[in-house]
Every structure is written in C-alpha cells, then in structure tokens.
Design an enzyme around this catalytic site. Structure first.
Site, short mmCIF file in Angstrom:
data_model
loop_
_atom_site.label_atom_id
_atom_site.label_comp_id
_atom_site.label_asym_id
_atom_site.label_seq_id
_atom_site.Cartn_x
_atom_site.Cartn_y
_atom_site.Cartn_z
CB SER A 143 -0.89 0.02 1.25
OG SER A 143 -1.55 1.26 1.39
CE1 TYR A 156 -4.78 -1.76 4.86
CE2 TYR A 156 -3.31 0.05 4.25
CZ TYR A 156 -4.14 -0.99 3.88
OH TYR A 156 -4.35 -1.26 2.55
#
Length: 292
Positions: A143, A156
């Site tokens: 990501s 995350y």
C-alpha cells in the site's frame, strides 16, 4: 483442465475480483479464496455468465489460518493440476485510533490478516511451486500507506511496510527455484474497503494525487497480471506503486503551507538572499487537462 492456474485471496470483490478477471481472460483456472461467501457466490455467478464458470472456483478461507490457507493451495492443485500464481490481495482496514488506545487484540487481528496471511501464502504456494519445478509468481499487496507515516492508520501502515520487506526477503530465498515474488502498492482505489466514489475523491484529484481521475480496481489488476506474466520474468523483489502519483508528489508541503507559487499560477524566480531582486514574471490561468 487449464494450462495455468492461480489462487487469488480476497478475490470475491474489489481489486482481487478484477485480478481474477484478468487471469480468466488469459485462460487461467482460478481459485477465489475469500471469507465472504455471499459475495463470492455473486462473483462466481458473474463469471459463469461470462462463460468462464468451468475455470473459476471458490474456497471459503480465513487467510490468517494456516490450515485454511494450506487447504486453498491444495484445492487449486487438485482442481487445476497445478499452481502458477498466487496473489495475496485479501485485506481489511484493521485497527484504528491513538496507539495508546488500540486494543492489542485488534492490533494482532490487523497483522494476522495483512501480514501473517502473506507469510502463509508464500510458505504453502511456494512449496507447491517448488514441487512442480516449473517456477511461478507470487504478488503481494502492499500500500502507499507503507511509504510514509501519514498515508494510513498506524497498524495498517506498519503491516503493509512489513509486507514490502517480506516480499524482498522472500524473493531472494525463492529465486533459485525461478519463483518470482513482487508487490504492488495501490493508492486510493474505489473499492468496497474504502467505500468512496469519484465525487468523494474530487478534493484530492489533481492535487494530493497528481493524476486527475480516480483509481479503479482494474488499474491495479493490470499491474498484477503483468507481474505474473512472462513479460515480467526478470523482475523479482520489486514493488510497483499504483497510486496516481501520490508517493511521487511526497507530502505536498508546498500546497499545505501555500508556499508553492506554481499552485497559485505564478511564474518567476526567487533569488533568495542573494541581494538580487526576485520576480513574478507572469500569472497563468489554471486550465483543465484534456483527455483524462
């Protein structure tokens, strides 16, 4: 039986589903490993309508469970006779909040789904690919949140950063077996996970994200398909960012403090403390790019 086969975690929706479509277009047999059985059934029905129903199957899978992941790999080999590609696309938003307030159970859950699952996929798909002796490709989902502290919630972001390093480490171990391991790092993509449409994203298009149009799942799936193809046969241990230029743009500090004259349509030269005079040579009108 398909000549090649892939296992896609999180393949029932979003970028995973778009990746499944890409593999089916290339003639692969595909296993969808997903926890959401209801959505997976709709996805299977969709591909059946497209005429690919005999080449796609579903296994309900908790990707953080080693027995479940091992079973998904075994299903792929049993159903299609082999496994040539694994895409670790399953994900959740995970824990959020101040670090002083996050429950350790929520932290662990986040890492189980985002990081432990990638390890399990590499372990079990890697074993199966080694046994075949014909190489293979593993693509992990990172990501943009892995690249800076302010691009995603803390757990995350940290988990995704670990995924990128695991990709590099694993690529060295499996290279002698001709098994390539790479990653993609999506930016803001319109998926069920983030629940945003293009109108919601308008404030960042062309600014924080330099490209002035919203990211779509197929944009990422195209890169995944490339990495799993022979066109990428000399690429391993790499990460490709698919983010409309967000990481390239950096923190956009100039925009936030309004000290980037270009963003205000100004052209000139700042001569700083040289004693020579700075100049604003002209002011431009903002024009919208065509063909976006």
């Amino acid at each position: 039986m398909a000549e090649q086969a892939a296992l896609v975690t999180g393949g029932a929706s979003g970028m995973g589903r778009a990746t499944v479509a890409r593999f089916l277009d290339r003639g692969f047999g595909v296993t969808i490993a997903d926890l959401n059985e209801r959505v997976a059934e709709k996805t299977l029905a969709h591909f059946a309508e497209q005429g690919a129903g005999d080449r796609v199957s579903f296994v309900r899978t908790d990707v953080s469970s080693e027995p479940a992941f091992e079973a998904a790999v075994a299903h792929t080999v049993d159903t299609y006779g082999r496994i040539d590609a694994l895409v670790n696309a399953a994900g959740v938003g995970g824990a959020f909040g101040p670090l002083t307030e996050i429950d350790v159970e929520d932290w662990d859950y986040t890492f189980d789904v985002l990081l432990r699952s990638v390890f399990l996929g590499i372990k079990h798909a890697g074993r199966a690919m080694r046994a075949q002796g014909t190489g293979g490709s593993i693509v992990n989902f990172g990501s943009v949140a892995a690249h800076a502290g302010g691009l995603g919630v803390q757990p995350y972001s940290v988990a995704k950063a670990a995924v990128l390093h695991l990709t590099r480490v694993a690529s060295l171990e499996f290279a002698p077996d001709r098994i390539r391991i790479n990653a993609v790092s999506p930016g803001i993509i319109q998926t069920p996970l983030i629940g945003l449409n293009e109108k919601d994203l308008e404030p960042i298009l062309g600014t924080v994200q330099p490209l002035p149009y919203a990211g779509e799942p197929d944009f990422v799936a195209g890169v995944v398909s490339f990495l799993a193809s022979d066109d990428a046969r000399f690429i391993t241990g790499e990460n490709i960012t698919v983010d409309g230029g967000m990481v390239a743009a950096g923190p956009q500090l100039g925009d936030m403090v309004n000290n980037n004259p270009a963003m205000r349509g100004l052209v000139g030269v700042n001569r700083g403390s040289t004693g020579e005079r700075s100049q604003i040579k002209r002011k431009l009108g903002r024009t919208e790019p065509k063909g976006a």
